[in-house]
Design a protein around this motif. Sequence first.
Motif, PDB file in Angstrom:
ATOM      1  N   ALA A  64       3.631  46.915  11.602  1.00  0.00           N
ATOM      2  CA  ALA A  64       3.448  45.671  12.228  1.00  0.00           C
ATOM      3  C   ALA A  64       4.368  45.352  13.231  1.00  0.00           C
ATOM      4  O   ALA A  64       4.366  45.232  14.215  1.00  0.00           O
ATOM      5  CB  ALA A  64       2.981  44.894  11.268  1.00  0.00           C
ATOM      6  N   GLU A  65       5.748  45.402  12.431  1.00  0.00           N
ATOM      7  CA  GLU A  65       6.837  44.736  13.217  1.00  0.00           C
ATOM      8  C   GLU A  65       7.113  45.757  14.416  1.00  0.00           C
ATOM      9  O   GLU A  65       7.331  45.353  15.421  1.00  0.00           O
ATOM     10  CB  GLU A  65       8.053  44.817  12.032  1.00  0.00           C
ATOM     11  N   ALA A  66       7.127  47.273  14.190  1.00  0.00           N
ATOM     12  CA  ALA A  66       7.376  48.034  15.218  1.00  0.00           C
ATOM     13  C   ALA A  66       6.367  48.064  16.278  1.00  0.00           C
ATOM     14  O   ALA A  66       6.723  48.375  17.347  1.00  0.00           O
ATOM     15  CB  ALA A  66       7.538  49.359  14.533  1.00  0.00           C
ATOM     16  N   SER A  67       5.036  47.762  15.947  1.00  0.00           N
ATOM     17  CA  SER A  67       4.158  47.715  17.002  1.00  0.00           C
ATOM     18  C   SER A  67       3.715  46.416  17.618  1.00  0.00           C
ATOM     19  O   SER A  67       3.200  46.231  18.740  1.00  0.00           O
ATOM     20  CB  SER A  67       2.857  48.292  16.324  1.00  0.00           C
ATOM     21  N   GLY A  68       4.553  45.315  17.271  1.00  0.00           N
ATOM     22  CA  GLY A  68       4.317  44.087  18.002  1.00  0.00           C
ATOM     23  C   GLY A  68       3.454  43.164  17.147  1.00  0.00           C
ATOM     24  O   GLY A  68       2.914  41.977  17.766  1.00  0.00           O
ATOM     25  N   ALA A  69       2.702  43.548  16.208  1.00  0.00           N
ATOM     26  CA  ALA A  69       1.622  42.878  15.458  1.00  0.00           C
ATOM     27  C   ALA A  69       2.252  41.989  14.682  1.00  0.00           C
ATOM     28  O   ALA A  69       3.567  41.968  13.978  1.00  0.00           O
ATOM     29  CB  ALA A  69       0.717  43.944  14.667  1.00  0.00           C
ATOM     30  N   SER A  70       1.630  40.952  14.205  1.00  0.00           N
ATOM     31  CA  SER A  70       2.085  39.850  13.213  1.00  0.00           C
ATOM     32  C   SER A  70       1.958  40.461  11.888  1.00  0.00           C
ATOM     33  O   SER A  70       1.175  40.990  11.306  1.00  0.00           O
ATOM     34  CB  SER A  70       1.170  38.684  13.203  1.00  0.00           C
ATOM     35  N   PRO A  71       3.486  40.528  11.219  1.00  0.00           N
ATOM     36  CA  PRO A  71       3.172  41.159   9.911  1.00  0.00           C
ATOM     37  C   PRO A  71       2.634  40.355   8.817  1.00  0.00           C
ATOM     38  O   PRO A  71       2.042  40.901   7.928  1.00  0.00           O
ATOM     39  CB  PRO A  71       4.724  41.155   9.508  1.00  0.00           C
ATOM     40  N   THR A  72       2.410  39.001   8.993  1.00  0.00           N
ATOM     41  CA  THR A  72       1.987  38.256   8.140  1.00  0.00           C
ATOM     42  C   THR A  72       0.207  38.294   8.270  1.00  0.00           C
ATOM     43  O   THR A  72      -0.337  38.642   7.230  1.00  0.00           O
ATOM     44  CB  THR A  72       2.086  36.680   8.424  1.00  0.00           C
ATOM     45  N   VAL A  73      -0.209  38.497   9.231  1.00  0.00           N
ATOM     46  CA  VAL A  73      -1.613  39.037   9.604  1.00  0.00           C
ATOM     47  C   VAL A  73      -1.849  40.329   8.976  1.00  0.00           C
ATOM     48  O   VAL A  73      -2.747  40.280   8.354  1.00  0.00           O
ATOM     49  CB  VAL A  73      -2.180  38.764  10.876  1.00  0.00           C
ATOM     50  N   VAL A  74      -1.154  41.176   9.330  1.00  0.00           N
ATOM     51  CA  VAL A  74      -1.379  42.490   8.773  1.00  0.00           C
ATOM     52  C   VAL A  74      -1.430  42.575   7.426  1.00  0.00           C
ATOM     53  O   VAL A  74      -2.141  43.057   6.616  1.00  0.00           O
ATOM     54  CB  VAL A  74      -0.272  43.437   9.337  1.00  0.00           C
ATOM     55  N   GLU A  75      -0.373  41.767   6.826  1.00  0.00           N
ATOM     56  CA  GLU A  75      -0.210  41.891   5.174  1.00  0.00           C
ATOM     57  C   GLU A  75      -1.559  41.208   4.734  1.00  0.00           C
ATOM     58  O   GLU A  75      -2.068  41.649   3.753  1.00  0.00           O
ATOM     59  CB  GLU A  75       0.931  41.128   4.653  1.00  0.00           C
ATOM     60  N   ALA A  76      -1.978  40.098   5.176  1.00  0.00           N
ATOM     61  CA  ALA A  76      -3.004  39.419   4.694  1.00  0.00           C
ATOM     62  C   ALA A  76      -4.411  40.338   4.785  1.00  0.00           C
ATOM     63  O   ALA A  76      -5.233  40.546   3.873  1.00  0.00           O
ATOM     64  CB  ALA A  76      -3.387  38.072   5.453  1.00  0.00           C
ATOM     65  N   VAL A  77      -4.681  41.097   6.074  1.00  0.00           N
ATOM     66  CA  VAL A  77      -5.692  41.949   6.016  1.00  0.00           C
ATOM     67  C   VAL A  77      -5.567  43.134   4.837  1.00  0.00           C
ATOM     68  O   VAL A  77      -6.441  43.423   4.552  1.00  0.00           O
ATOM     69  CB  VAL A  77      -5.965  42.492   7.589  1.00  0.00           C
ATOM     70  N   TYR A  78      -4.363  43.511   4.926  1.00  0.00           N
ATOM     71  CA  TYR A  78      -4.240  44.951   3.786  1.00  0.00           C
ATOM     72  C   TYR A  78      -4.576  44.170   2.726  1.00  0.00           C
ATOM     73  O   TYR A  78      -5.066  45.073   1.872  1.00  0.00           O
ATOM     74  CB  TYR A  78      -2.908  45.461   4.314  1.00  0.00           C
ATOM     75  N   ARG A  79      -3.973  43.080   2.127  1.00  0.00           N
ATOM     76  CA  ARG A  79      -4.153  42.557   0.898  1.00  0.00           C
ATOM     77  C   ARG A  79      -5.700  42.424   0.551  1.00  0.00           C
ATOM     78  O   ARG A  79      -6.196  42.829  -0.559  1.00  0.00           O
ATOM     79  CB  ARG A  79      -3.415  41.535   0.321  1.00  0.00           C
ATOM     80  N   ALA A  80      -6.377  41.777   1.445  1.00  0.00           N
ATOM     81  CA  ALA A  80      -8.023  41.824   1.185  1.00  0.00           C
ATOM     82  C   ALA A  80      -8.473  43.085   1.243  1.00  0.00           C
ATOM     83  O   ALA A  80      -9.498  43.350   0.355  1.00  0.00           O
ATOM     84  CB  ALA A  80      -8.394  40.942   2.566  1.00  0.00           C
ATOM     85  N   MET A  81      -8.094  43.843   1.888  1.00  0.00           N
ATOM     86  CA  MET A  81      -8.775  45.370   2.010  1.00  0.00           C
ATOM     87  C   MET A  81      -8.537  46.037   1.013  1.00  0.00           C
ATOM     88  O   MET A  81      -9.547  46.829   0.314  1.00  0.00           O
ATOM     89  CB  MET A  81      -8.283  45.875   3.391  1.00  0.00           C
ATOM     90  N   ILE A  82      -7.261  46.063   0.498  1.00  0.00           N
ATOM     91  CA  ILE A  82      -6.838  46.806  -0.918  1.00  0.00           C
ATOM     92  C   ILE A  82      -7.536  46.316  -2.000  1.00  0.00           C
ATOM     93  O   ILE A  82      -8.243  47.063  -2.817  1.00  0.00           O
ATOM     94  CB  ILE A  82      -5.553  46.741  -1.173  1.00  0.00           C
ATOM     95  N   ALA A  83      -7.754  44.923  -2.105  1.00  0.00           N
ATOM     96  CA  ALA A  83      -8.704  44.465  -3.219  1.00  0.00           C
ATOM     97  C   ALA A  83      -9.929  44.757  -3.188  1.00  0.00           C
ATOM     98  O   ALA A  83     -10.514  45.068  -4.289  1.00  0.00           O
ATOM     99  CB  ALA A  83      -8.526  42.799  -3.047  1.00  0.00           C
ATOM    100  N   ALA A  84     -10.478  44.872  -2.138  1.00  0.00           N
ATOM    101  CA  ALA A  84     -11.962  45.449  -2.098  1.00  0.00           C
ATOM    102  C   ALA A  84     -12.129  46.734  -2.559  1.00  0.00           C
ATOM    103  O   ALA A  84     -13.004  47.120  -3.156  1.00  0.00           O
ATOM    104  CB  ALA A  84     -12.557  45.101  -0.427  1.00  0.00           C
ATOM    105  N   PHE A  85     -10.961  47.784  -1.788  1.00  0.00           N
ATOM    106  CA  PHE A  85     -11.225  48.843  -2.155  1.00  0.00           C
ATOM    107  C   PHE A  85     -10.748  49.027  -3.830  1.00  0.00           C
ATOM    108  O   PHE A  85     -11.472  50.215  -4.318  1.00  0.00           O
ATOM    109  CB  PHE A  85     -10.207  49.896  -1.283  1.00  0.00           C
ATOM    110  N   ILE A  86     -10.320  48.570  -4.367  1.00  0.00           N
ATOM    111  CA  ILE A  86      -9.770  48.491  -5.633  1.00  0.00           C
ATOM    112  C   ILE A  86     -11.018  48.382  -6.560  1.00  0.00           C
ATOM    113  O   ILE A  86     -11.446  49.082  -7.464  1.00  0.00           O
ATOM    114  CB  ILE A  86      -8.535  47.615  -6.085  1.00  0.00           C
ATOM    115  N   GLU A  87     -11.807  47.207  -5.992  1.00  0.00           N
ATOM    116  CA  GLU A  87     -12.956  46.950  -6.818  1.00  0.00           C
ATOM    117  C   GLU A  87     -13.880  48.191  -6.669  1.00  0.00           C
ATOM    118  O   GLU A  87     -14.497  48.491  -7.664  1.00  0.00           O
ATOM    119  CB  GLU A  87     -13.616  45.601  -6.293  1.00  0.00           C
TER     120      GLU A  87
END
Length: 100
Positions: A64-87
Amino acid sequence: MDAITCTCLEEVRQHIDRIDCDLVALLAERGGFVTQAAAFKKTTDDVRAPARVEQVIAKVRALAEASGASPTVVEAVYRAMIAAFIEDELNTHAALSTTA
């Protein structure tokens, strides 16, 4: 990656809709690999894999940092996505365990 400069809200929405189509296709692809991973894991702790989750989060924050995206937003999206995939993977893992 810089966003295309749009001249109206409808144009913005068209680009967002296009990206959503791509994201859903990629999520489906990722989900297929998650389902496969369940077969290689022996326990539910292996499925949850908190160290792996943190490894992925660190990687995507750097991307995210390298591409200019918000690391905070990317982390939040990934944490939600990973939690859903884990379930989902836990359900697959349980089903595999009852058939083994």
